[in-house]
Structure formats: structure tokens, C-alpha cells
Design an enzyme around this catalytic site. Structure first.
Site, PDB file in Angstrom:
ATOM      1  N   HIS A 119       1.399  15.451   0.016  1.00 38.27           N
ATOM      2  CA  HIS A 119       1.585  16.513  -0.982  1.00 38.27           C
ATOM      3  C   HIS A 119       1.433  17.860  -0.270  1.00 38.27           C
ATOM      4  CE1 HIS A 119       1.246  13.565  -4.222  1.00 38.27           C
ATOM      5  NE2 HIS A 119       0.113  13.129  -3.703  1.00 38.27           N
ATOM      6  N   CYS A 137      -1.815  -2.085   5.010  1.00 35.49           N
ATOM      7  CA  CYS A 137      -2.424  -3.411   4.924  1.00 35.49           C
ATOM      8  C   CYS A 137      -2.042  -4.242   6.135  1.00 35.49           C
ATOM      9  CB  CYS A 137      -1.967  -4.129   3.662  1.00 35.49           C
ATOM     10  SG  CYS A 137      -2.819  -3.515   2.214  1.00 35.49           S
ATOM     11  N   SER A 162       0.864  -1.172   0.000  1.00 36.40           N
ATOM     12  CA  SER A 162       0.000   0.000   0.000  1.00 36.40           C
ATOM     13  C   SER A 162       0.910   1.235   0.000  1.00 36.40           C
ATOM     14  CB  SER A 162      -0.955  -0.052   1.195  1.00 36.40           C
ATOM     15  OG  SER A 162      -0.291  -0.529   2.346  1.00 36.40           O
TER      16      SER A 162
END
Lengths: 128, 128
Positions: free
Chosen positions: B81, B96, B76
Site C-alpha cells: 500500500h 507458505c 498466503s
């Protein structure tokens, strides 16, 4: 009156659109084909109207293995993870800018992976 | 009776947990510090109890510039950002496995970025 209303909307902000979902019951042969999945995401970047910065893909072995493809686009990402033995994949298409179209990219990938069922969600990732 | 109930739960599946959110009003100096943000995500991988595969960070210039950091973890990702001039960042911690803890990683990054306001959402990315 309408011009006054328009002036209240802040247009100088970051527009972030995030379409994501879980894709069930996919042909496992497709889900282990790294090159196919890599090219699928590459095509989706174009369809979303995004500018690619970098794309990379990985193969994972073992019972819970599969493929991950992550594309960094300006300035967000597309991430596809697959689990071959579970016929399962998850997809995130997160794009920035008024003219980006993450839903078209999401639907393109779904049309190629052909899951028997899938869920699609939307999250607003815009600044205020 | 309780053992019958337990037997109905499918434990052989992919457990996917996705915590994500938008972080507002952050000190812009932090948001442009690529090394700081890179190390923040690296630490968050440990806190989430995930195994790092690869991490990379990028600087973007211009009015809508900032930094992107993406870590691929098994199997995963964490994606941060930032947009310096908008004092804005978005964060996705997708992990996960039963023992992963994406919320702890999310909260750790928030505690370091110190946004004045933030939203946090949860999406279940598990297979059936």
C-alpha cells in the site's frame, strides 16, 4: 502548556493499525465453507468501520487446501487463510484511519470461527 | 539421541512466514506509478519462490491517495500500500512452505522503492 504539547503531535499522517493472529483447532467444516468465510469477512469490514473496495475468495484443494478471502478496504486489507485438514486459520485485519477498529473485526471473526486457542498481535503501520 | 530429538518435531504442519514493514521517505513519483508497483510485486512473487494465483492493483485519489497492489499466492499474500503525499508505503510478504523466502522478496521491493528509512518485522504464521 497543554496546548503547546498538543501542537507537537503530528496529526497529518497516515494512521495504520494492523491486528493479526493464528487461530488453532477450528471445526474443519467451517474452514472449507467459502461462502460462510466470504460473508464473515464482509461483515468484519463493516465492524472495523472500513469502506470496502473489493472482496474475493478462493478454494484450494489437496491436503494443504482450504479457503482464502481477501478484502481490499480503503487503503488497507483483511486477509483470512484457512487450512481444512490442519484445523488452522490465519487472520490479518489491517485498517487505516482514526475511526477504524481492526480489533473489533478480529474478535468478531474469532467469535464465529470458535478456535480452541488463538494468538493475537498488533503492529503499528502509521507513517511518521 | 539426535534421531530421537528429530522425531519429536512435527513436520506435518503449515509453515507460514510473514515479513512486514513500514517504508518511509520514498520518491512520490514511484509511489503513484501503478504499473511499476504491480510489476514489482509480480517479480517479488518469483523471488519469494511462491506460486501466483491472482494479482490486482488499484489507484486511489485524494490527499491520502496512492496505490494498492495485492497478490494472492498459494496460500498466503503479498500486499503493498502506498500514500503518495506522505512518501510512505507499507509492505507485507506472507508466504507458505519450507522453500519460500519472504525476506528476499521484501528486500527486493525495498531495493527498488529506495526508502530513506524502513522497519522490518517477522511473524511466525505456522500451525502447531
Amino acid at each position: 502548556m497543554s496546548s503547546q504539547l498538543i501542537s507537537l503531535v503530528n496529526t497529518d499522517r497516515i494512521i495504520g493499525k494492523h491486528v493479526f493472529g493464528n487461530l488453532y483447532d477450528i471445526d474443519p467444516k467451517i474452514l472449507n465453507d467459502k461462502d460462510f468465510l466470504h460473508n464473515l469477512v464482509l461483515e468484519a469490514v463493516k465492524i472495523a468501520n472500513m469502506k470496502l473496495v473489493e472482496i474475493k475468495s478462493w478454494n484450494f484443494g489437496g491436503k494443504k487446501g482450504g479457503v482464502s478471502v481477501i478484502a481490499l478496504v480503503e487503503e488497507s486489507h483483511i486477509a483470512l487463510h484457512t487450512w481444512t485438514e490442519y484445523n488452522y486459520a490465519t487472520l490479518d485485519v489491517y485498517t487505516c484511519g482514526e475511526n477504524s477498529n481492526p480489533q473489533a473485526a478480529f474478535e468478531y471473526i474469532v467469535s464465529q470461527l470458535k478456535p480452541k486457542r488463538y494468538q493475537m498481535f498488533y503492529a503499528d503501520r502509521s507513517s511518521e
